[in-house]
Every structure is written in structure tokens, then in C-alpha cells.
Design an enzyme around this catalytic site. Structure first.
Site, PDB file in Angstrom:
ATOM      1  N   SER A 129       0.816  -1.218   0.000  1.00  0.00           N
ATOM      2  CA  SER A 129       0.000   0.000   0.000  1.00  0.00           C
ATOM      3  C   SER A 129       0.850   1.268   0.000  1.00  0.00           C
ATOM      4  O   SER A 129       0.370   2.344   0.319  1.00  0.00           O
ATOM      5  CB  SER A 129      -0.942   0.012   1.207  1.00  0.00           C
ATOM      6  OG  SER A 129      -1.841  -1.071   1.172  1.00  0.00           O
ATOM      7  N   GLY A 130       2.127   1.120  -0.366  1.00  0.00           N
ATOM      8  CA  GLY A 130       3.002   2.280  -0.383  1.00  0.00           C
ATOM      9  C   GLY A 130       3.888   2.379   0.836  1.00  0.00           C
ATOM     10  O   GLY A 130       4.353   3.464   1.180  1.00  0.00           O
ATOM     11  N   THR A 131       4.155   1.247   1.469  1.00  0.00           N
ATOM     12  CA  THR A 131       4.925   1.253   2.711  1.00  0.00           C
ATOM     13  C   THR A 131       6.326   1.828   2.513  1.00  0.00           C
ATOM     14  O   THR A 131       6.759   2.724   3.244  1.00  0.00           O
ATOM     15  CB  THR A 131       5.040  -0.165   3.285  1.00  0.00           C
ATOM     16  OG1 THR A 131       3.782  -0.824   3.196  1.00  0.00           O
ATOM     17  CG2 THR A 131       5.499  -0.117   4.740  1.00  0.00           C
TER      18      THR A 131
ATOM     19  N   HIS B 129       2.751  -3.858   9.436  1.00  0.00           N
ATOM     20  CA  HIS B 129       1.541  -4.325   8.735  1.00  0.00           C
ATOM     21  C   HIS B 129       0.508  -4.850   9.736  1.00  0.00           C
ATOM     22  O   HIS B 129      -0.526  -5.390   9.332  1.00  0.00           O
ATOM     23  CB  HIS B 129       1.879  -5.453   7.761  1.00  0.00           C
ATOM     24  CG  HIS B 129       2.661  -5.034   6.561  1.00  0.00           C
ATOM     25  ND1 HIS B 129       2.443  -3.853   5.897  1.00  0.00           N
ATOM     26  CD2 HIS B 129       3.655  -5.673   5.882  1.00  0.00           C
ATOM     27  CE1 HIS B 129       3.276  -3.763   4.872  1.00  0.00           C
ATOM     28  NE2 HIS B 129       4.014  -4.854   4.849  1.00  0.00           N
TER      29      HIS B 129
ATOM     30  N   ARG C 246      -4.597   2.360   0.095  1.00  0.00           N
ATOM     31  CA  ARG C 246      -4.408   2.363  -1.364  1.00  0.00           C
ATOM     32  C   ARG C 246      -5.561   1.621  -1.990  1.00  0.00           C
ATOM     33  O   ARG C 246      -6.096   0.681  -1.389  1.00  0.00           O
ATOM     34  CB  ARG C 246      -3.082   1.682  -1.714  1.00  0.00           C
ATOM     35  CG  ARG C 246      -2.718   1.714  -3.192  1.00  0.00           C
ATOM     36  CD  ARG C 246      -1.439   0.926  -3.452  1.00  0.00           C
ATOM     37  NE  ARG C 246      -0.967   1.087  -4.819  1.00  0.00           N
ATOM     38  CZ  ARG C 246       0.077   0.445  -5.327  1.00  0.00           C
ATOM     39  NH1 ARG C 246       0.753  -0.426  -4.565  1.00  0.00           N
ATOM     40  NH2 ARG C 246       0.451   0.655  -6.573  1.00  0.00           N
TER      41      ARG C 246
ATOM     42  N   ALA D 181      12.110  11.661  -2.651  1.00  0.00           N
ATOM     43  CA  ALA D 181      11.093  10.612  -2.488  1.00  0.00           C
ATOM     44  C   ALA D 181      10.308  10.351  -3.762  1.00  0.00           C
ATOM     45  O   ALA D 181       9.347   9.576  -3.730  1.00  0.00           O
ATOM     46  CB  ALA D 181      10.137  10.973  -1.352  1.00  0.00           C
TER      47      ALA D 181
ATOM     48  N   PHE E 283       9.408   8.508  -7.160  1.00  0.00           N
ATOM     49  CA  PHE E 283       9.564   7.081  -7.438  1.00  0.00           C
ATOM     50  C   PHE E 283      10.862   6.803  -8.189  1.00  0.00           C
ATOM     51  O   PHE E 283      11.586   5.844  -7.878  1.00  0.00           O
ATOM     52  CB  PHE E 283       8.364   6.571  -8.244  1.00  0.00           C
ATOM     53  CG  PHE E 283       8.387   5.090  -8.480  1.00  0.00           C
ATOM     54  CD1 PHE E 283       7.947   4.212  -7.503  1.00  0.00           C
ATOM     55  CD2 PHE E 283       8.889   4.555  -9.653  1.00  0.00           C
ATOM     56  CE1 PHE E 283       7.989   2.846  -7.687  1.00  0.00           C
ATOM     57  CE2 PHE E 283       8.934   3.191  -9.863  1.00  0.00           C
ATOM     58  CZ  PHE E 283       8.477   2.333  -8.872  1.00  0.00           C
TER      59      PHE E 283
ATOM     60  N   MET F  88      13.765   7.002  -5.749  1.00  0.00           N
ATOM     61  CA  MET F  88      13.730   5.901  -4.793  1.00  0.00           C
ATOM     62  C   MET F  88      14.174   4.596  -5.442  1.00  0.00           C
ATOM     63  O   MET F  88      14.910   3.809  -4.850  1.00  0.00           O
ATOM     64  CB  MET F  88      12.312   5.729  -4.228  1.00  0.00           C
ATOM     65  CG  MET F  88      11.935   6.720  -3.154  1.00  0.00           C
ATOM     66  SD  MET F  88      10.318   6.334  -2.455  1.00  0.00           S
ATOM     67  CE  MET F  88      10.610   4.679  -1.816  1.00  0.00           C
TER      68      MET F  88
END
Length: 305
Positions: free
Chosen positions: A60-62, A114, A136, A233, A235, A238
């Protein structure tokens, strides 16, 4: 000869003889990464008032949020003076692979998890610590999860997407049922210091998300520092940063031959794999299970917030 990357993981806590998923206290864990005693001990974990817990359902974008948090809270990461992996700046509370001594970590401490609400330490019920919960859209979660499962040597991946979708809908994947995870945390939002964010708003308007986190956590960054967080940050940055993409993990944890944990980082990738019939069936189940919750998800990159 061991490389610096592999030496970093010499103290790895992992039982490679264990495969698959283990259900402990009603939640699905990766069996190679945990023990019942370890999960039971979380109940008594001492939380400080300024601890920040980043909580997500898997995929979920952790990692995205871990990177953002690390850049906000750690100047050494933000200005490039410290070469420390994001997983060590924002370690997992339930998967303590690196044997962190959390009691010696300076405040404010950052954690990733989680876990469902009922498994977090009891101190949360005394309103200690802060929670940033990332949601998400579940079709993209499922799609990303399907691809991610193939990179985990401790799991036997589904033979095809249709098979994985059935497991996902039944909660037979690690992390359990997406619907129950979301509902469980949302039902407790008034009982904890809670910030709800979405992966989609992080993708579409990261600067606003950074400012929300700063306000929530009491972090004061100037405009230049906020710009630095947002830039680092992205994408693209990263994915090329081994500290953020988990690529230094040993092959027993992650098969990096298929790339790091980060894959596409977009919105709406579910359209590239789900059939019309699968999408319609998913929509029906989604409406039944989420009809009483006030979430508005973004399903396509071109949709407005």
C-alpha cells in the site's frame, strides 16, 4: 568475500527452513520471519509518546512512506551525510530482521508495521505514540501483491493472477484480509493519535502529504528542506537508491534479480492484468464490504483527488 551490503545482514534473524504463512493471533505472517514468542512479546512493547508508527496493509506504499518519513525526521538522510538504509531508520516492529535494540534508539523513533490494530502494543490503548495509516485502492494493492509474491523465496507464488485474486479476496495471503485490516484500523481512529493518508495522494501531491506529516509529527522544515524531501522521495529517485529499495537484502529474503521491492509506483496498473469480469466481480464484493465506510478511492492516474 562478503561485500559491505552482505555484511550489513550478518545478524539476520531468519529461519529459512520455514516456508509459507503462519497465522498467529488471527493474523497471517511470513513464517520464516517470526516466532509465536516474538509476536506475543509485542503486547508489552513500551511505546514513547513521540513514537511514530507507519501502518499499512502490504503493498500500500509502505516503502514510499518509509522513505518520506526518514527524510522528514532525519537530517542526515535529507542532506546526504549519512549512508543508512531506510529499513534501519524506519524498522519493522514485527519483523525485526536486523536485531535492533529499540530501547537505545533516540526519540522520536519511527517504526513500520503491517499489524492489525488488535496486535499492536497495549500502550496504544493508553493513547501513546502516533499512527500514520496509509490506504491504497485495493485493485492496485492486489496487482502489486501478485507481482511482489514472486520475489519472496519464503513463499510459493500463485500460478496465475486468477488464483491469487481468489486467495486475496479470502484473506489467504500474508497480511490477511484487506477489508478487515482497513475496517479494523478505521474503527479505532478516535482511540489513537491518527493520521489517515492515501497512496494516491502521495503520488499525485506529495508536497501536501509531506506538510501534513510535518504538522502531525511536529516537525518544522523550511521550504528548501520540504523541496528536498519531495525530490528525493520521487519514485524514480527511490528506485535508483539502494538504501530505499531494499536491494541490499540477502537472496534468502528478497530475490533482487527480479528488481527491488519497488516496481511501477503508479495508479491504475490493475487495468493491465484484470479482466472485465474480474473487475466487475471485485467491484461487487468491494461495494458489499465497504458500503458503510466513507472512503473515496482513486482508481486511475487521470482521476482528480
Amino acid at each position: 568475500m562478503a561485500t559491505s551490503a552482505t555484511r550489513e545482514w550478518d545478524s539476520l534473524k531468519l529461519d529459512t527452513s520455514k516456508k509459507g504463512i503462519i497465522n498467529l493471533r488471527g493474523f497471517n505472517f511470513l513464517s520464516a520471519f517470526v516466532t509465536p514468542e516474538q509476536i506475543d512479546s509485542l503486547e508489552d512493547f513500551e511505546i514513547r509518546d513521540d513514537d511514530v508508527f507507519l501502518v499499512t496493509y502490504p503493498k500500500s506504499g509502505t516503502m514510499f512512506a518509509q522513505q518520506v518519513l526518514s527524510l522528514i525526521y532525519h537530517e542526515g538522510h535529507r542532506n546526504g551525510t549519512e549512508n543508512i538504509n531506510t529499513i534501519d531508520r524506519v524498522p519493522w516492529i514485527e519483523y525485526d530482521l536486523r536485531v535492533h535494540d529499540h530501547k537505545k534508539r533516540p526519540s522520536p523513533r519511527l517504526f513500520a508495521s503491517h499489524l492489525p490494530y488488535h496486535l499492536l502494543p497495549r500502550d496504544f490503548r493508553n493513547r501513546r505514540g502516533k499512527v500514520i495509516y496509509i490506504i491504497r485502492n485495493p485493485k492496485d494493492v492486489m496487482t502489486s501483491f501478485y507481482h511482489h509474491e514472486k520475489k519472496l523465496p519464503s513463499l510459493t507464488p500463485s500460478p496465475n493472477f486468477s488464483h491469487f485474486m481468489e486467495r486475496y479476496l479470502k484473506g489467504e495471503v500474508f497480511g490477511g484480509c484487506w477489508f478487515e485490516h482497513i475496517r479494523g484500523w478505521y474503527s479505532q481512529k478516535e482511540n489513537v493519535d491518527f493520521l489517515l493518508l492515501s497512496y494516491e495522494e502521495m503520488v499525485k501531491d506529495l508536497r501536501t502529504v509531506v506538510l501534513k506529516i510535518c504538522q502531525f509529527g511536529g516537525q518544522r522544515l523550511n521550504d528548501q528542506e520540504v523541496d528536498s524531501v519531495v525530490e528525493q522521495a520521487t519514485f524514480k529517485n527511490m528506485k535508483s537508491d539502494p538504501r530505499a529499495n531494499y536491494v541490499s537484502m540477502p537472496k534468502e529474503v528478497l530475490d533482487s534479480k527480479q528488481g527491488g521491492v519497488l516496481r511501477k509506483g503508479t495508479i491504475g496498473d490493475w487495468k493491465n492484468i484484470m479482466t472485465v469480469a474480474q473487475s466487475e466481480r471485485f467491484d461487487k464484493i468491494f461495494q458489499e464490504k465497504m458500503k458503510d465506510l466513507p472512503f473515496k478511492f482513486i482508481w486511475d492516474i487521470n482521476e482528480d483527488m
